[in-house]
Design an enzyme around this catalytic site. Sequence first.
Site, PDB file in Angstrom:
ATOM      1  N   LYS A 138      -9.623  -5.948  10.615  1.00 34.35           N
ATOM      2  CA  LYS A 138     -10.818  -5.492   9.894  1.00 34.35           C
ATOM      3  C   LYS A 138     -12.059  -5.464  10.794  1.00 34.35           C
ATOM      4  O   LYS A 138     -12.899  -4.584  10.659  1.00 34.35           O
ATOM      5  CB  LYS A 138     -11.038  -6.348   8.648  1.00 34.35           C
ATOM      6  CG  LYS A 138      -9.954  -6.080   7.599  1.00 34.35           C
ATOM      7  CD  LYS A 138     -10.254  -6.670   6.257  1.00 34.35           C
ATOM      8  CE  LYS A 138      -9.174  -6.243   5.255  1.00 34.35           C
ATOM      9  NZ  LYS A 138      -9.396  -6.721   3.910  1.00 34.35           N
TER      10      LYS A 138
ATOM     11  N   SER B 122       0.807  -1.230   0.000  1.00 29.64           N
ATOM     12  CA  SER B 122       0.000   0.000   0.000  1.00 29.64           C
ATOM     13  C   SER B 122       0.838   1.277   0.000  1.00 29.64           C
ATOM     14  O   SER B 122       0.500   2.216  -0.732  1.00 29.64           O
ATOM     15  CB  SER B 122      -0.970  -0.011   1.183  1.00 29.64           C
ATOM     16  OG  SER B 122      -1.910  -1.039   1.000  1.00 29.64           O
TER      17      SER B 122
ATOM     18  N   MET C 126      -8.617 -14.097  -6.790  1.00 27.38           N
ATOM     19  CA  MET C 126      -8.412 -12.901  -5.958  1.00 27.38           C
ATOM     20  C   MET C 126      -6.999 -12.862  -5.384  1.00 27.38           C
ATOM     21  O   MET C 126      -6.538 -11.828  -4.928  1.00 27.38           O
ATOM     22  CB  MET C 126      -9.426 -12.880  -4.816  1.00 27.38           C
ATOM     23  CG  MET C 126     -10.841 -12.582  -5.257  1.00 27.38           C
ATOM     24  SD  MET C 126     -11.821 -12.178  -3.793  1.00 27.38           S
ATOM     25  CE  MET C 126     -13.420 -12.667  -4.353  1.00 27.38           C
TER      26      MET C 126
ATOM     27  N   ARG D 271     -16.852 -25.336  -0.001  1.00 19.34           N
ATOM     28  CA  ARG D 271     -16.605 -26.640   0.634  1.00 19.34           C
ATOM     29  C   ARG D 271     -17.684 -26.904   1.697  1.00 19.34           C
ATOM     30  O   ARG D 271     -18.298 -27.956   1.714  1.00 19.34           O
ATOM     31  CB  ARG D 271     -15.200 -26.590   1.272  1.00 19.34           C
ATOM     32  CG  ARG D 271     -14.719 -27.855   1.872  1.00 19.34           C
ATOM     33  CD  ARG D 271     -13.275 -27.707   2.303  1.00 19.34           C
ATOM     34  NE  ARG D 271     -13.073 -26.613   3.269  1.00 19.34           N
ATOM     35  CZ  ARG D 271     -11.897 -26.240   3.730  1.00 19.34           C
ATOM     36  NH1 ARG D 271     -10.787 -26.839   3.309  1.00 19.34           N
ATOM     37  NH2 ARG D 271     -11.793 -25.258   4.599  1.00 19.34           N
ATOM     38  N   THR D 272     -17.933 -25.923   2.541  1.00 16.13           N
ATOM     39  CA  THR D 272     -19.009 -26.042   3.529  1.00 16.13           C
ATOM     40  C   THR D 272     -20.274 -25.470   2.881  1.00 16.13           C
ATOM     41  O   THR D 272     -20.433 -24.248   2.759  1.00 16.13           O
ATOM     42  CB  THR D 272     -18.656 -25.247   4.809  1.00 16.13           C
ATOM     43  OG1 THR D 272     -17.345 -25.620   5.220  1.00 16.13           O
ATOM     44  CG2 THR D 272     -19.652 -25.519   5.927  1.00 16.13           C
TER      45      THR D 272
ATOM     46  N   ASP E 234     -12.885  -3.316  -1.652  1.00 16.01           N
ATOM     47  CA  ASP E 234     -12.404  -4.533  -2.333  1.00 16.01           C
ATOM     48  C   ASP E 234     -13.270  -4.902  -3.536  1.00 16.01           C
ATOM     49  O   ASP E 234     -12.762  -5.232  -4.603  1.00 16.01           O
ATOM     50  CB  ASP E 234     -12.387  -5.721  -1.362  1.00 16.01           C
ATOM     51  CG  ASP E 234     -11.229  -5.647  -0.396  1.00 16.01           C
ATOM     52  OD1 ASP E 234     -10.194  -5.044  -0.759  1.00 16.01           O
ATOM     53  OD2 ASP E 234     -11.353  -6.179   0.720  1.00 16.01           O
TER      54      ASP E 234
HETATM   55  P1  ATR Z   1     -11.283 -14.984   3.750  1.00  9.33           P
HETATM   56  O1  ATR Z   1     -11.400 -13.775   4.619  1.00  9.33           O
HETATM   57  O2  ATR Z   1      -9.991 -15.083   2.978  1.00  9.33           O
HETATM   58  O3  ATR Z   1     -12.472 -15.195   2.895  1.00  9.33           O
HETATM   59  P2  ATR Z   1     -12.286 -17.102   5.404  1.00  9.33           P
HETATM   60  O4  ATR Z   1     -13.434 -16.267   5.835  1.00  9.33           O
HETATM   61  O5  ATR Z   1     -11.571 -17.954   6.424  1.00  9.33           O
HETATM   62  O6  ATR Z   1     -11.138 -16.206   4.764  1.00  9.33           O
HETATM   63  O7  ATR Z   1     -12.774 -18.022   4.185  1.00  9.33           O
HETATM   64  C1  ATR Z   1     -11.920 -18.899   3.527  1.00  9.33           C
HETATM   65  C2  ATR Z   1     -12.685 -19.555   2.388  1.00  9.33           C
HETATM   66  O8  ATR Z   1     -11.806 -20.441   1.675  1.00  9.33           O
HETATM   67  C3  ATR Z   1     -13.856 -20.413   2.839  1.00  9.33           C
HETATM   68  O9  ATR Z   1     -14.857 -20.364   1.842  1.00  9.33           O
HETATM   69  C4  ATR Z   1     -13.218 -21.802   2.936  1.00  9.33           C
HETATM   70  O10 ATR Z   1     -14.142 -22.873   2.827  1.00  9.33           O
HETATM   71  P3  ATR Z   1     -14.968 -23.353   4.141  1.00  9.33           P
HETATM   72  O11 ATR Z   1     -16.039 -22.339   4.362  1.00  9.33           O
HETATM   73  O12 ATR Z   1     -15.510 -24.685   3.763  1.00  9.33           O
HETATM   74  O13 ATR Z   1     -13.956 -23.409   5.248  1.00  9.33           O
HETATM   75  C5  ATR Z   1     -12.348 -21.761   1.708  1.00  9.33           C
HETATM   76  N1  ATR Z   1     -11.218 -22.719   1.743  1.00  9.33           N
HETATM   77  C6  ATR Z   1     -10.121 -22.661   2.523  1.00  9.33           C
HETATM   78  N2  ATR Z   1      -9.285 -23.691   2.241  1.00  9.33           N
HETATM   79  C7  ATR Z   1      -9.868 -24.413   1.251  1.00  9.33           C
HETATM   80  C8  ATR Z   1      -9.503 -25.593   0.524  1.00  9.33           C
HETATM   81  N3  ATR Z   1      -8.362 -26.228   0.756  1.00  9.33           N
HETATM   82  N4  ATR Z   1     -10.348 -26.041  -0.439  1.00  9.33           N
HETATM   83  C9  ATR Z   1     -11.508 -25.386  -0.692  1.00  9.33           C
HETATM   84  N5  ATR Z   1     -11.915 -24.285  -0.031  1.00  9.33           N
HETATM   85  C10 ATR Z   1     -11.114 -23.787   0.923  1.00  9.33           C
END
Ligand code: ATR
Length: 274
Positions: A66, A17, A215, A153-154, A103
Amino acid sequence: MTDLYAVMGNPIGHSKSPQIHTAFAKITDQDLLYSAILVPLDGFDAAVDDFFRRGGKGLNITVPFKENAWRYADAFSARAKRAQAVNTLIQQDDGTVLADNTDGVGMVRDITVNQNVAIESKRVLILGAGGAVRGVLQPVLEQSPAEVVIANRTVSKAEALAADFTDLGCVSGCGFADVKGEFDLIINGTSASLAGELPPIPAACMTDKTVSYDMMYGAETTVFNQWALDNGAAKAIDGLGMLVEQAAEAFRLWRDVLPQTQAVMNALREDRRA
Ligand code: ATR
């Protein structure tokens, strides 16, 4: 008098930045000083108080503050409220602090203006349902895509996130294996690339017209973008442009002038190659 701006985080040494905003100030002929401030984990409010007391005009906020910035602010832009996250604080004339999130607008500007890729009327797949994705959903939906599918994933997190935005457009949530059909634009907002991992989406969602957008960015092509190119994507874009454009939008909020970004982007790409 020279106006003061800064980015606050912990750690902060890696932040681009100061380089970006210093370049913007030069390009737009603005008299300002932008620094990086390492803030102790338990010292956010005190650091911000001190900064504004010293005449500071605006701040960028990065990990892990944040949420603290969210609590600190007196007022919020509509998009910051939707994002539930803040990356920019603006000291207003009456002394109150306005919070914004730049963002999403930065990413959308990078996609639609710098890369000349339309979102309007397109099918958009977004991978991930965390803070990064929530932060960009409103500006993406404001482009009037035909449909946005959030895959995660979730699964329950994707569904809940989509439900929060259905008033802004056609948006739904599902799991990676449930992704159906072809997409014009696939945005990776998971943190999987950080671990060199790949969200397991069906290759059938790609065509030779699909654009992939990660991103994240790094010295090398990200794992996700490499996968997209290997599966015939028309174009793969990384998050460096988003980084510069979110900074440009913060600069606009503070200084009322939107800087040209191309030269700054080129310089960062050169640095990365060096
Ligand atoms: P950020 O602020 O970077 O978004 P976050 O709120 O922790 O960080 O979210 C991370 C995201 O990456 C989530 O969607 C997570 O999936 P889950 O909600 O199932 O945890 C996803 N993520 C992290 N590691 C992953 C992986 N190895 N494969 C697929 N999705 C992943």
